[in-house]
Motif scaffolding. Structure first.
Motif, PDB file in Angstrom:
ATOM      1  N   VAL A 169       0.880  -1.175   0.000  1.00 18.48           N
ATOM      2  CA  VAL A 169       0.000   0.000   0.000  1.00 18.48           C
ATOM      3  C   VAL A 169       0.913   1.218   0.000  1.00 18.48           C
ATOM      4  O   VAL A 169       1.847   1.299   0.797  1.00 18.48           O
ATOM      5  N   SER A 170       0.666   2.152  -0.906  1.00 15.51           N
ATOM      6  CA  SER A 170       1.549   3.317  -1.009  1.00 15.51           C
ATOM      7  C   SER A 170       1.418   4.189   0.233  1.00 15.51           C
ATOM      8  O   SER A 170       0.419   4.143   0.950  1.00 15.51           O
ATOM      9  N   GLU A 171       2.450   4.978   0.473  1.00 14.97           N
ATOM     10  CA  GLU A 171       2.463   5.886   1.620  1.00 14.97           C
ATOM     11  C   GLU A 171       1.272   6.856   1.519  1.00 14.97           C
ATOM     12  O   GLU A 171       0.628   7.179   2.513  1.00 14.97           O
ATOM     13  N   ASP A 172       0.979   7.281   0.305  1.00 17.68           N
ATOM     14  CA  ASP A 172      -0.114   8.220   0.053  1.00 17.68           C
ATOM     15  C   ASP A 172      -1.458   7.600   0.454  1.00 17.68           C
ATOM     16  O   ASP A 172      -2.262   8.210   1.168  1.00 17.68           O
ATOM     17  N   ALA A 173      -1.693   6.368   0.010  1.00 14.73           N
ATOM     18  CA  ALA A 173      -2.938   5.666   0.344  1.00 14.73           C
ATOM     19  C   ALA A 173      -3.046   5.484   1.861  1.00 14.73           C
ATOM     20  O   ALA A 173      -4.113   5.674   2.464  1.00 14.73           O
ATOM     21  N   ARG A 174      -1.915   5.155   2.462  1.00 15.86           N
ATOM     22  CA  ARG A 174      -1.870   4.944   3.903  1.00 15.86           C
ATOM     23  C   ARG A 174      -2.322   6.214   4.648  1.00 15.86           C
ATOM     24  O   ARG A 174      -3.060   6.145   5.625  1.00 15.86           O
ATOM     25  N   LYS A 175      -1.846   7.358   4.155  1.00 17.85           N
ATOM     26  CA  LYS A 175      -2.221   8.633   4.788  1.00 17.85           C
ATOM     27  C   LYS A 175      -3.716   8.891   4.653  1.00 17.85           C
ATOM     28  O   LYS A 175      -4.374   9.315   5.589  1.00 17.85           O
ATOM     29  N   LYS A 176      -4.260   8.644   3.449  1.00 18.18           N
ATOM     30  CA  LYS A 176      -5.697   8.844   3.215  1.00 18.18           C
ATOM     31  C   LYS A 176      -6.516   7.941   4.138  1.00 18.18           C
ATOM     32  O   LYS A 176      -7.544   8.345   4.671  1.00 18.18           O
ATOM     33  N   ILE A 177      -6.049   6.712   4.285  1.00 14.68           N
ATOM     34  CA  ILE A 177      -6.769   5.749   5.129  1.00 14.68           C
ATOM     35  C   ILE A 177      -6.735   6.200   6.588  1.00 14.68           C
ATOM     36  O   ILE A 177      -7.759   6.195   7.279  1.00 14.68           O
ATOM     37  N   THR A 178      -5.567   6.634   7.042  1.00 15.02           N
ATOM     38  CA  THR A 178      -5.452   7.123   8.419  1.00 15.02           C
ATOM     39  C   THR A 178      -6.416   8.283   8.660  1.00 15.02           C
ATOM     40  O   THR A 178      -7.118   8.335   9.665  1.00 15.02           O
ATOM     41  N   TYR A 179      -6.445   9.183   7.686  1.00 15.60           N
ATOM     42  CA  TYR A 179      -7.325  10.342   7.796  1.00 15.60           C
ATOM     43  C   TYR A 179      -8.788   9.890   7.909  1.00 15.60           C
ATOM     44  O   TYR A 179      -9.525  10.329   8.795  1.00 15.60           O
ATOM     45  N   ALA A 180      -9.195   8.963   7.020  1.00 17.79           N
ATOM     46  CA  ALA A 180     -10.583   8.492   6.998  1.00 17.79           C
ATOM     47  C   ALA A 180     -10.932   7.769   8.305  1.00 17.79           C
ATOM     48  O   ALA A 180     -12.022   7.954   8.855  1.00 17.79           O
ATOM     49  N   ILE A 181      -9.994   6.981   8.798  1.00 16.85           N
ATOM     50  CA  ILE A 181     -10.218   6.249  10.048  1.00 16.85           C
ATOM     51  C   ILE A 181     -10.461   7.227  11.194  1.00 16.85           C
ATOM     52  O   ILE A 181     -11.401   7.082  11.980  1.00 16.85           O
ATOM     53  N   ASN A 182      -9.620   8.251  11.242  1.00 11.74           N
ATOM     54  CA  ASN A 182      -9.763   9.263  12.294  1.00 11.74           C
ATOM     55  C   ASN A 182     -11.089   9.996  12.166  1.00 11.74           C
ATOM     56  O   ASN A 182     -11.820  10.179  13.130  1.00 11.74           O
ATOM     57  N   LYS A 183     -11.386  10.433  10.938  1.00 12.78           N
ATOM     58  CA  LYS A 183     -12.577  11.240  10.647  1.00 12.78           C
ATOM     59  C   LYS A 183     -13.846  10.472  11.041  1.00 12.78           C
ATOM     60  O   LYS A 183     -14.758  11.022  11.645  1.00 12.78           O
ATOM     61  N   LEU A 184     -13.891   9.198  10.690  1.00 12.84           N
ATOM     62  CA  LEU A 184     -15.114   8.406  10.872  1.00 12.84           C
ATOM     63  C   LEU A 184     -15.152   7.702  12.226  1.00 12.84           C
ATOM     64  O   LEU A 184     -16.136   7.055  12.550  1.00 12.84           O
ATOM     65  N   ASP A 185     -14.068   7.804  12.966  1.00 16.82           N
ATOM     66  CA  ASP A 185     -14.006   7.112  14.248  1.00 16.82           C
ATOM     67  C   ASP A 185     -14.258   5.619  14.058  1.00 16.82           C
ATOM     68  O   ASP A 185     -15.003   4.974  14.804  1.00 16.82           O
ATOM     69  N   TYR A 186     -13.626   5.102  13.029  1.00 17.18           N
ATOM     70  CA  TYR A 186     -13.789   3.681  12.658  1.00 17.18           C
ATOM     71  C   TYR A 186     -13.268   2.778  13.770  1.00 17.18           C
ATOM     72  O   TYR A 186     -12.252   3.062  14.387  1.00 17.18           O
ATOM     73  N   SER A 187     -13.979   1.685  14.018  1.00 18.44           N
ATOM     74  CA  SER A 187     -13.697   0.758  15.129  1.00 18.44           C
ATOM     75  C   SER A 187     -12.211   0.621  15.447  1.00 18.44           C
ATOM     76  O   SER A 187     -11.438   0.087  14.652  1.00 18.44           O
TER      77      SER A 187
END
Lengths: 325, 325
Positions: free
Chosen positions: B28-46
């Motif tokens: 997984v690219s570093e860029d994708a990883r950052k987007k995922i981290t952001y989304a996880i934080n934003k959505l308060d994902y489990s």
């Protein structure tokens, strides 16, 4: 909502330990890590912090970039690096580029992807890719990197030339190290300066690299072009040892008819026949001191000297006419 | 409550990518990883899943355990390992134990802490610590490890003894490799068997290790105890080269008065004078093939041969009376 204190209480650990685990700023045992994970899950502790800190977690890894691991000089540097870092709980990721600069960039990217805490590089690379990762240059000079440990080329070049001069040379050949290596250029300058000061003329041969195959080619070329040679200043022990062998097959008597001085003092230079007189570079110490500097850098400690230049010395053995004293 | 789909949607990535990132099962690219981290934080994902998967994330790291990096045989093994693994996107963590078994255990623990995907070990360790991490043994034999790549000692011992026998030996000294190394014992057995079959007697000297300092001690002891020696079978090139030097200083003519055969074919054996006749072990190939086997193991691929035994050959140079042919 749960706090870090709740996590610490449930895990039966201190807040400091939990904080260290989440920020990756110090040692946390695998057991503690498991307890913390359990507590985080159980309490549904704020995912933002966890996810972020886990992603940002600094590793206990240091990247080590070497130009050629089959050149016995660099395993000694690596040993010094490892001996220091292992005691501090760091591990070394090996990057051997085999004098291929394209590979250096690939390794630097890989080091970043592995989130290394620091980089030790014995390669002159102009890449700025890793500018935010603490970096110390070993055994090379890189204008782009502030921190470095290497040994004294001006002194080394002078000592080599002076030792050769004592053996009444009539036909000196100086082999220049690879042009791409700044330190080889500095050393050559010092050799040339010393010979010029003594008003002694010399021939110059350019070598392409420190690789064994290239050294053999250079040795053949040297004797073909300058059969009258009676003194050789080599840019590395690999070059000098290759020359000793070529000299043997061409029936030159060493050191009576041909004196040779090496550079590095790799372990094998003590074992060849005759034993090679050479300039001793403190390879192990370059690695050890470099790792020490990197460790200070990674921990934001004050660094007094950003460039450490270690002294070299003449290691007198059997390949100089004068004995070298 | 947010689902993995919500995370993928917000990140603008596929569910597969998000899943890969969280399970650490693919690139997984570093860029994708950052987007995922952001989304996880934003959505308060489990947080449970995130925390767990992050902790379990498999690294792209392989631990490499070496007995002694200053023995030129092992940098060549390391080169083979690196050349294979780098192409596959894996990095190598270096563990040089300097023939100190305590250090081996420390490194194995460190490899585990760094969550290595696999281990390549050129050290015989009886530790079961890492039993769940795929492991391949290089150049050694370890009963506890199913997978291994090494070269043929029975063949090597026989070839060395046969080559020495061709030179009309009257006083053979065989140096036994360190007792702790199973392969050295196998090789010795084959040497002894070949000499006994030819009804030729010999003296035996035990060496302590393959370290340079130990080899020097063994060489001195050998000539002190057996001044009449006219043939030496050495357990490594380091031993043989040390012997050539000691022989030179004691004025033995090689190969006329004293023939010597080494083992390994390290690069420097071509460069000593006279050039060392030796048994060629495919060090680079041991590393490369071992890494290939480990890669298959890490990816649960079918492995046809769990032990690969590579052939060796006699490398004829200048230290045998018969020439060795």
């Amino acid at each position: 909502m749960a706090t870090i204190k709740d996590v610490a209480n449930l895990a039966g650990l201190s807040v400091a330990t939990v904080s260290r685990a989440m920020n990756g700023t110090g040692y946390v045992s695998e057991d503690a890590r498991k307890k913390i994970t359990y507590a985080i899950n159980k309490l549904d502790y704020s995912p933002n912090e966890v996810a972020r800190s886990l992603f940002q977690k600094k590793s206990k890894l240091v990247g080590l970039l070497l130009p050629d691991i089959s050149n016995p000089f660099f395993p000694m540097v690596a040993k010094g690096v490892e001996d220091f870092l292992q005691k501090k709980g760091y591990q070394v990721i090996l990057g051997n580029i085999q004098e291929d600069n394209e590979k250096a960039n690939e390794y630097l990217r890989a080091f970043e992807q592995n989130n290394v805490a620091g980089i030790l590089s014995a390669v002159e690379h102009k890449s700025k890719n890793h500018s935010d990762i603490p970096t110390v240059i070993l055994d090379r000079i890189d204008e782009d990197v502030e921190y470095g440990v290497y040994s004294d080329d001006t002194q080394g070049g002078r000592l080599a030339a002076e030792a050769i001069l004592k053996g009444q040379p009539h036909n000196i050949v100086v082999i220049a190290g690879p042009e791409s290596v700044t330190r080889a250029r500095d050393r050559l300058m010092s050799v040339e300066q010393t010979l010029k000061m003594a008003k002694v003329s010399y021939a110059l041969i350019q070598s392409n690299s420190f690789l064994l195959e290239d050294a053999k080619e250079t040795a053949t070329l040297l004797f073909d072009r300058y059969p009258q040679v009676d003194s050789i200043i080599a840019p590395s022990d690999t070059h000098a040892i290759t020359i000793l062998q070529e000299a043997y097959h061409r029936s030159y008597q060493v050191p009576q008819a041909l004196q040779v001085i090496g550079y590095d003092d790799v372990p094998i230079s003590k074992l060849v026949v005759p034993r090679l007189t050479t300039i001793h570079q403190p390879a192990y110490k370059v690695g050890f001191k470099g790792a020490e500097m990197l460790y200070a850098l990674m921990n934001n400690e004050h660094i007094e000297r950003k460039k450490i230049i270690l002294p070299v010395h003449l290691e007198v053995r059997e390949t100089l006419r004068s004995g070298g004293e």
